[in-house]
Design a protein around this motif. Structure first.
Motif, PDB file in Angstrom:
ATOM      1  N   CYS A   1       0.852  -1.188   0.000  1.00 29.39           N
ATOM      2  CA  CYS A   1       0.000   0.000   0.000  1.00 29.39           C
ATOM      3  C   CYS A   1       0.888   1.239   0.000  1.00 29.39           C
ATOM      4  O   CYS A   1       1.859   1.309   0.777  1.00 29.39           O
ATOM      5  CB  CYS A   1      -0.889  -0.008   1.237  1.00 29.39           C
ATOM      6  N   VAL A   2       0.561   2.189  -0.863  1.00 29.82           N
ATOM      7  CA  VAL A   2       1.322   3.432  -0.935  1.00 29.82           C
ATOM      8  C   VAL A   2       0.361   4.606  -0.902  1.00 29.82           C
ATOM      9  O   VAL A   2      -0.653   4.592  -1.591  1.00 29.82           O
ATOM     10  CB  VAL A   2       2.170   3.479  -2.235  1.00 29.82           C
ATOM     11  N   GLN A   3       0.700   5.629  -0.096  1.00 32.39           N
ATOM     12  CA  GLN A   3      -0.113   6.854  -0.064  1.00 32.39           C
ATOM     13  C   GLN A   3       0.779   8.047  -0.388  1.00 32.39           C
ATOM     14  O   GLN A   3       1.960   8.066  -0.034  1.00 32.39           O
ATOM     15  CB  GLN A   3      -0.804   7.013   1.305  1.00 32.39           C
ATOM     16  N   ASP A   4       0.163   9.030  -1.043  1.00 29.63           N
ATOM     17  CA  ASP A   4       0.949  10.191  -1.484  1.00 29.63           C
ATOM     18  C   ASP A   4       0.567  11.459  -0.737  1.00 29.63           C
ATOM     19  O   ASP A   4       0.772  12.569  -1.236  1.00 29.63           O
ATOM     20  CB  ASP A   4       0.797  10.376  -2.995  1.00 29.63           C
TER      21      ASP A   4
ATOM     22  N   GLU B   1       5.498   6.495   3.347  1.00 24.17           N
ATOM     23  CA  GLU B   1       4.425   6.380   2.370  1.00 24.17           C
ATOM     24  C   GLU B   1       3.992   4.938   2.108  1.00 24.17           C
ATOM     25  O   GLU B   1       3.018   4.727   1.409  1.00 24.17           O
ATOM     26  CB  GLU B   1       4.852   7.042   1.041  1.00 24.17           C
ATOM     27  N   ARG B   2       4.703   3.967   2.648  1.00 19.80           N
ATOM     28  CA  ARG B   2       4.459   2.577   2.267  1.00 19.80           C
ATOM     29  C   ARG B   2       4.195   1.706   3.485  1.00 19.80           C
ATOM     30  O   ARG B   2       4.940   1.749   4.464  1.00 19.80           O
ATOM     31  CB  ARG B   2       5.671   2.049   1.499  1.00 19.80           C
TER      32      ARG B   2
ATOM     33  N   ASN C   1      -0.462   8.128   9.735  1.00 20.96           N
ATOM     34  CA  ASN C   1      -1.148   6.891  10.105  1.00 20.96           C
ATOM     35  C   ASN C   1      -1.483   6.056   8.887  1.00 20.96           C
ATOM     36  O   ASN C   1      -1.957   6.582   7.871  1.00 20.96           O
ATOM     37  CB  ASN C   1      -2.463   7.219  10.828  1.00 20.96           C
ATOM     38  N   MET C   2      -1.265   4.763   9.006  1.00 21.05           N
ATOM     39  CA  MET C   2      -1.693   3.836   7.958  1.00 21.05           C
ATOM     40  C   MET C   2      -2.302   2.607   8.604  1.00 21.05           C
ATOM     41  O   MET C   2      -1.909   2.213   9.719  1.00 21.05           O
ATOM     42  CB  MET C   2      -0.534   3.471   7.033  1.00 21.05           C
TER      43      MET C   2
END
Lengths: 115, 110
Positions: A23-26, A72-73, A31-32
């Protein structure tokens, strides 16, 4: 536009295989989260992370592990896949800051089938 | 007992109907209340966010929070077939981990 991406939309694996879900967020979120979603059981939290290299168990961590080496990951690992891990897996992220830090942004999900 | 209970549904209504979706909760420490919409085979997306008791309106959607009764609702006016989805309530004590309801599946028939 905020974005959470997951490495696969559909995945088929065999019992006993080691499975990696990425999972990657930009959005530079602290928090993930990893959830699984099953009919009649709602969203169940597997693991979450408040910072790089930091993780906490959710409600159903058994059979899973996670890794967060970069902000980010966030990776979910099924150490030895079993048929009862067939499910929809959802990744999400949120900010720790004020404003709408409580709201989570979800990825599109990965449908995992374990045979 | 779950911290958040959501009316299970499923709910089926004709186009144009007013829809009411409801959740109750037991933890008075919850301060932030959200409604997410999830279309089939997609991830949830935020629909409404509220912090305090009262009503918040956004187009055809109204979120209502009653902290004294520990009850939240989402109203959809003039419902459309495109509103057919699963609706999840969620709530937080603070930024970070959310507690979700199990979801209510809504079908709006043309």
């Amino acid at each position: 536009d905020v974005k959470v991406t997951q490495s696969s939309r559909y995945l088929v694996k065999r019992t006993g295989e080691k499975v990696f879900l990425e999972c990657v967020q930009d959005m530079d979120h602290e928090n993930m989260f990893w959830y699984r979603q099953d009919p009649g059981l709602g969203l169940r939290l597997i693991y979450f992370s408040y910072d790089v290299k930091m993780k906490e168990k959710g409600d159903i961590p058994e059979g899973y592990s996670v890794s967060r080496e970069k902000k980010e990951r966030f990776s979910l690992i099924l150490e030895s896949a079993s048929t009862n891990q067939t499910s929809m897996y959802l990744c999400a992220s949120s900010s720790s800051g004020g404003g709408r830090g409580e709201t989570q942004y979800f990825g599109p999900g990965t449908r995992l089938l374990v045979l | 007992q779950k911290e958040v209970e959501q009316d299970p549904g499923p709910l089926s209504v004709p186009e144009g109907a007013i829809v009411s979706l409801n959740c109750t909760y037991s933890n008075s420490a919850f301060q932030y209340f959200m409604w997410y919409r999830q279309y089939s085979r997609k991830g949830p997306e935020l629909l409404m966010y509220t912090y305090s008791s009262g009503n918040k309106e956004d187009g055809r959607f109204t979120a209502q929070v009653d902290k004294s009764s520990k009850y939240i609702s989402l109203f959809i006016r003039d419902s459309q077939p495109s509103d057919s989805a699963t609706y999840l309530c969620a709530m937080n004590r603070r930024a970070g981990k959310s507690t979700f309801g199990d979801g209510t599946t809504l079908t709006v028939k043309p």
